[in-house]
Design an enzyme around this catalytic site. Sequence first.
Site, short mmCIF file in Angstrom:
data_model
loop_
_atom_site.label_atom_id
_atom_site.label_comp_id
_atom_site.label_asym_id
_atom_site.label_seq_id
_atom_site.Cartn_x
_atom_site.Cartn_y
_atom_site.Cartn_z
N GLU A 44 -6.11 -7.18 7.00
CA GLU A 44 -6.05 -6.37 6.64
C GLU A 44 -5.24 -5.57 7.97
OE1 GLU A 44 -8.19 -3.54 3.76
OE2 GLU A 44 -9.40 -5.03 4.09
N SER A 45 -4.32 -4.87 7.13
CA SER A 45 -3.63 -3.72 9.34
C SER A 45 -3.79 -4.71 10.14
CB SER A 45 -5.62 -3.26 9.86
OG SER A 45 -5.73 -2.38 8.84
N GLU A 101 0.94 -1.32 -0.46
CA GLU A 101 -0.14 0.01 -0.12
C GLU A 101 0.65 1.51 0.33
OE1 GLU A 101 -3.96 0.36 1.91
OE2 GLU A 101 -3.14 1.25 3.12
N GLU A 150 -13.98 -4.65 2.11
CA GLU A 150 -13.67 -4.88 3.32
C GLU A 150 -14.96 -5.16 4.43
OE1 GLU A 150 -11.11 -2.34 4.83
OE2 GLU A 150 -11.88 -1.32 6.07
N LYS A 210 0.84 5.26 1.10
CA LYS A 210 -0.37 6.46 1.59
C LYS A 210 0.92 7.25 2.61
CE LYS A 210 -1.18 2.95 5.59
NZ LYS A 210 -2.29 2.40 6.23
N LYS A 252 -7.64 2.45 -2.99
CA LYS A 252 -8.70 2.38 -1.40
C LYS A 252 -9.25 3.68 -1.38
CE LYS A 252 -7.42 0.62 2.73
NZ LYS A 252 -6.33 -0.25 3.82
N ASN A 299 -10.47 -6.26 7.89
CA ASN A 299 -9.94 -5.87 8.35
C ASN A 299 -9.56 -5.84 10.49
OD1 ASN A 299 -7.98 -3.51 8.86
ND2 ASN A 299 -9.39 -1.81 8.14
#
Length: 248
Positions: free
Chosen positions: A210-211, A51, A159, A53, A110, A180
């Site tokens: 995710e995360s 990702e 998600e 960001k 995203k 997530n």
Amino acid sequence: MPRYLKGWLKDVVQLSLRRPSFRASRQRPIISLNERILEFNKRNITAIIAEYKRKSPSGLDVERDPIEYSKFMERYAVGLSILTEEKYFNGSYETLRKIASSVSIPILMKDFIVKESQIDDAYNLGADTVLLIVKILTERELESLLEYARSYGMEPLIEINDENDLDIALRIGARFIGINSRDLETLEINKENQRKLISMIPSNVVKVAESGISERNEIEELRKLGVNAFLIGSSLMRNPEKIKEFIL
């Protein structure tokens, strides 16, 4: 928009509803992210979605050249996730457009998608799929946006964060689900909850964790639970070289 949203999440959804469209013309064919993940799985290659960001509400604040980062990740990652939300993540449509014209692996846009014009933008900018967050949409909105994205040849990543989200995702026929570990309202990580949800998802659904992933052993544990791919942002933004450790 569900009535219960509050705080920064309500704000970001309202901003998304007001966001103008971006004029662009797609320059590349659709490359399926979920199909490429399955190809990596067959070849026993760890499928990392890297990702990009610049910042996040959970505390990230990093500046990296998006093209340099993406070209580096192209050598190792199954795909890229590009944050395009402006206020809270310092993302932009222009960054996505530039990255899409520079790499040849699948790209996930995203963002906090709440209307069809954002999916139009994703396609025109060069993204291959989009993120649809169950928590910020009604079931009817989610199903409509899922079908709209599929009309472009995209298979959206749906998600979820709790059992209600999962029930909705399965009801609308999701084939590609992101689990997530971070609650978007509280920003807290709950890995036990993530693992429980993973165990409840049918085996024919492509699953993305995710995360909160920062170590190789976490990837190994999640793979044993049936996770197909791993979306990693903050850890790789802080240290891009870490992807080499993740894919060993």
